[in-house]
Design a protein around this motif. Structure first.
Motif, PDB file in Angstrom:
ATOM      1  N   SER A  53      -5.113  -3.051  -1.560  1.00  0.00           N
ATOM      2  CA  SER A  53      -3.914  -2.622  -0.734  1.00  0.00           C
ATOM      3  C   SER A  53      -3.929  -3.801   0.482  1.00  0.00           C
TER       4      SER A  53
ATOM      5  N   CYS B  69       0.828  -1.053  -0.063  1.00  0.00           N
ATOM      6  CA  CYS B  69       0.041   0.193  -0.038  1.00  0.00           C
ATOM      7  C   CYS B  69       0.921   1.098  -0.156  1.00  0.00           C
TER       8      CYS B  69
ATOM      9  N   TRP C  37      -4.869   3.352  -4.311  1.00  0.00           N
ATOM     10  CA  TRP C  37      -3.991   2.005  -4.536  1.00  0.00           C
ATOM     11  C   TRP C  37      -5.042   0.785  -4.434  1.00  0.00           C
TER      12      TRP C  37
ATOM     13  N   PRO D 297      -5.483   3.438   1.150  1.00  0.00           N
ATOM     14  CA  PRO D 297      -5.182   3.151  -0.189  1.00  0.00           C
ATOM     15  C   PRO D 297      -5.174   4.992  -0.953  1.00  0.00           C
TER      16      PRO D 297
END
Lengths: 412, 412
Positions: A296, A276, A293, A306
Motif C-alpha cells: 500500500s 490502499c 492490501w 492495509p
C-alpha cells in the motif's frame, strides 16, 4: 441522573457481553467490543434535556459517553468543530449544498483528539498506568498528549514515513517514541508483543472499546448542527474506519431515542486512496470483510491502513445506509487540496482532500444527485503536512524597493 | 435591530472621527483608528439578549463587531476557544487557579485568525480588491487564507526567519508571497511603498482599524467564560500588542454596557522576550511610548516586534488595569514549553510558553498573590514550531521483537 448512561460492552460478532468496570480489550472471539447504553432510561426526553448545551465541547454528550464519573474526564476542549459552507468549491463541483466539517480545529490538530479524549478518560477511570499503540502518527500524537495530561505512561510506535510533526508531538508529551521501518501493521505486531509481555493496556484501533465513542460525537454534532436538514451524504476518509463506524453508531442511537426527525439518514461514503483501497475492493465485490492490501502507498498517510480490524463494521455501515466506497488517485487528492485552499481559504490535510475528490467523482457519476447536501469530513490541519505544498518564493533584501514585487496579475 | 451597532471610527490621539463606510487607514495625525459603537442603543439589554448564543464562534458578538451586513462575513468557524484548567502546572507554580485560553484551536492554528476574519470581512464590505501586509508569519497565513475565501488578492511579505510552515499557508492560498532578509520592520517598509505606489489596502497591524475588533473577542469570551469569577490576571505575549489592546477595549465596552458584575477587572500583563522587550523597558521607565529595540532576537518569533505602532495603547491598557510588563529569557520559554506538554498534555507555541514563564516569575515576586486566578493566553499551536522539539528516536525494523523497547522507566 448519573453522569453516563453506559450499560455494558457487547460483541457485535458473537453477542457476548462484558462489564465496563473491568479492563477489556477484544472479545474472546477476536472481534472489537462496542459500548451499549441504557437508552430506555433516556427515552421520552427531549434531546436538549440530555445534552449539556452549556458545554462547548464533546463532553456536552457525556450522558452518551462511557466515562462514569466527571472527575475522570481528561479534556483539552475538544469537539463542537464548525461546519463550514463550501459554496465556491461546491459550485465548481455541481454541489451547491457542499459543507466541510473541520476537524482541524481540535487539540493536536486532528480528529484523533476525540478518540483520545474519551479513550484516555476511560483508561484513567479504569486505573490504567501504561498503554501502548501503533499509529500512523496523528493518533499517537493525540494519545500521548492526553495520556500526559492523565498521568498515564505511553509507548507509541509509528512508521518512519508518518508525518514528521507527529513525532515531535509524541516526544514533547514525554511519551516513549519508537519508529519502525515499515507500515502501521508492522508497528502493530511489535505493540502486540509488548502488550502481551508487559501487560500494558492495548490502545490500538478498536482493541479498546472507547476510542470509537469519542469519534461518534462527530455524528452527534452533525445531527445537531444540521438539525432538521440532515445531509444526504457524508464522506469520510477511511483508514481504520473508526470515525465512520462511530458516525453510524451515533445515528442509530439517536434514531432509537427518537431524536432524528423523519426516516432519512445520511448515506455514508468510505473514501480511500487508489494505493490502499481494501474497503473499496470489498464493497465492489459485495463482501462483508476486506483482504490485506499488499504494498500500500499514498500521500494521505492516515488512510494507509492495509487491513482494518473493524472492516466488517465499516462495510456494514455502508450497506445499511445505502452508501458506497470509492478510491481516488494521488493527483485528484493533490488537486482538491489546492482547490479548497484557493477557493475556500481552508488548508486541509490530504485525507480530507480525498473526500472532496471523491465527492466530485460521485457527482459526475450522478451517485450524488442534483441538489443533494453533502458533508466532507476534513480530519486534520494542513499545517501537519507541509510537504504537500511546494514553493520557491522570491527573497528580497532590506531596503529593496516595491518595484521588485510582481503586480502584473493583480488587475485580473 | 441592525446586525452591527458600529457608529464610526475615532482617533485615540487627536479625537478626530471618520466614517466607516469609507476606506480608512491611519488617522491624519498618524495614530491608529479605533471603532466606536452606539453602546447607548444597547444599554438596558441583558448580555444574552445581544449575544447570538446559538453561534459557536466569534460572530456571536456580531452586534459589537464592525461588519454591517451579515452577507459580508467571511468565516471559517473561528473563536469560542476553550479555557483549559492547568492544575498540575499551576500547582508547580503556586497558582492553583491557573488557566490557559487556547488560541491554537482556530483556523490556521493561531489567534491571528480572529483579526483576519473580522478585518477581511470588513475589507470585503468596503469593496477592497487587493491588500498587502508585512508579517512575522502567522498573521500573513491567516490574512492570505481569509482573503482567498473573500476573493481578495493579497501580497504578503515576511522575514526569512519566520516559521517556515507559514510560508506554505500563504502560498497554498494563492497569495503573492515574498520573503525579506530582515525583520518585520524591513518588510513593513516595502509594504508601505507598495501601498503608496499601487493603492493597495494596507493590512499592516493597526493600519486598518478592524483587526483589533476581531482580537477583542478574546476578551468578550473570557468575560463570558469566567462569568462572575473574572480572573485576577491575564498574561498576553506582546509583539504588536493588538490582542492586549483588544482585550482592554472589550472590558471597557462591557463595563459601559453594565455587563460586568462588580468593579473588578483583570490586571493585564504584557509578556515579552528579553531579546525584544521595548514595551517592558517603556513600562519600567513609566513612559507612554516605546523606543525601537535594536538587534532584537527571540525564538518566540511572533513577539519579535522592535517597535509596535500601538505601543501607547498597550501601555495605557497596562497602566489603567494596574498590570505590568515583564521580559522572560529564552531558557525560561523553553522550560515552560516543555513543562506544559509534560504536565498538561498541551503542545503550545513559544509565545504562549512565554506567558507561563512570566506567571511563574510574577508569582515568585508575589506580584501574583496567593489564591489569585490567572489566565495565560496561548496564541497558537506548537505544531507550527517543530524546531522547538529536538528528538532522536530509536528506529526498529519490521519483525523486531518488543525486547528492543526500553521499559526500564515504566515502573517509576
Amino acid at each position: 441522573m448519573s453522569y453516563s448512561s453506559i450499560s455494558h460492552l457487547f460483541c457485535p460478532k458473537c453477542n457476548s457481553t462484558y462489564d465496563d468496570h473491568k479492563v477489556n480489550q477484544l472479545c474472546s472471539c477476536g472481534s472489537p467490543l462496542l459500548v451499549e447504553y441504557d437508552l430506555d432510561s433516556l427515552k421520552g426526553k427531549e434531546r436538549n434535556e440530555v445534552i449539556d448545551t452549556e458545554r462547548h465541547d464533546l463532553w456536552r454528550y457525556h450522558q452518551l459517553l462511557p466515562v462514569r464519573e466527571p472527575e475522570h474526564v481528561v479534556s483539552l476542549g475538544e469537539g463542537l468543530t464548525p461546519v463550514i459552507p463550501m459554496g465556491s468549491m461546491g459550485e465548481k463541483m455541481g454541489i451547491p449544498q457542499l459543507f466541510m466539517k473541520d476537524e482541524g480545529m481540535v487539540p493536536t490538530g486532528s480528529f484523533k483528539a476525540r478518540g483520545a479524549a474519551v479513550g484516555v478518560s476511560k483508561a484513567k477511570e479504569l486505573g490504567i498506568k501504561a498503554l501502548a499503540m501503533p499509529t500512523n502518527g496523528n493518533a499517537g500524537a493525540a494519545w500521548s498528549l492526553y495520556s500526559a495530561r492523565a498521568g498515564i505512561d505511553s509507548y507509541i510506535i509509528m512508521p518512519v514515513d508518518a508525518p514528521p510533526i507527529t513525532r515531535k508531538e509524541v516526544a514533547i508529551s514525554g511519551s516513549h517514541l519508537y519508529l519502525v521501518n515499515g507500515l502501521i501493521s508492522d508497528a502493530g505486531k511489535i505493540v502486540g508483543e509488548l502488550v502481551k509481555e508487559r501487560g500494558f493496556y492495548d490502545a490500538s484501533t478498536l482493541k479498546e472499546p472507547y476510542r470509537i465513542e469519542g469519534k461518534k460525537t462527530m455524528g452527534y454534532e452533525l445531527l445537531e448542527q444540521f438539525d432538521n436538514n440532515i445531509p444526504d451524504v457524508i464522506l469520510y476518509p477511511t483508514g481504520g474506519g473508526v470515525g465512520l463506524i462511530g458516525i453510524y453508531k451515533a445515528i442509530k442511537e439517536w434514531q432509537e431515542l427518537g431524536w432524528i426527525k423523519g426516516d432519512k439518514i445520511p448515506r455514508l461514503v468510505a473514501v480511500q486512496a487508489e494505493g490502499c483501497a481494501p474497503i473499496v475492493k470489498a464493497w465492489e465485490e459485495r463482501k462483508t470483510e476486506s483482504v490485506f492490501w499488499e504494498n500500500s502507498e499514498t500521500a494521505a498517510f492516515g488512510i494507509n491502513v492495509p487491513k482494518a480490524i473493524g472492516d466488517f463494521l465499516v462495510l456494514d455501515a455502508i450497506y445499511k445506509t445505502d452508501g458506497c466506497a470509492i478510491a481516488v488517485s494521488e493527483d485528484e487528492i493533490k488537486q482538491a487540496h489546492s482547490d479548497v485552499a484557493h477557493l475556500e481559504g481552508t488548508f486541509i490535510c490530504p485525507e480530507g482532500a480525498a473526500t472532496f475528490a471523491a465527492a466530485k467523482t460521485l457527482r459526475e457519476k450522478n451517485w450524488i444527485k442534483e441538489g443533494e447536501s453533502v458533508v466532507c469530513l476534513n480530519t486534520g490541519q494542513g499545517i501537519k503536512y507541509p510537504e504537500m505544498v511546494e514553493i520557491d518564493p522570491t527573497v528580497l533584501e532590506k531596503g529593496d524597493s516595491a518595484g521588485k514585487i510582481d503586480v502584473s496579475t493583480v488587475l485580473k
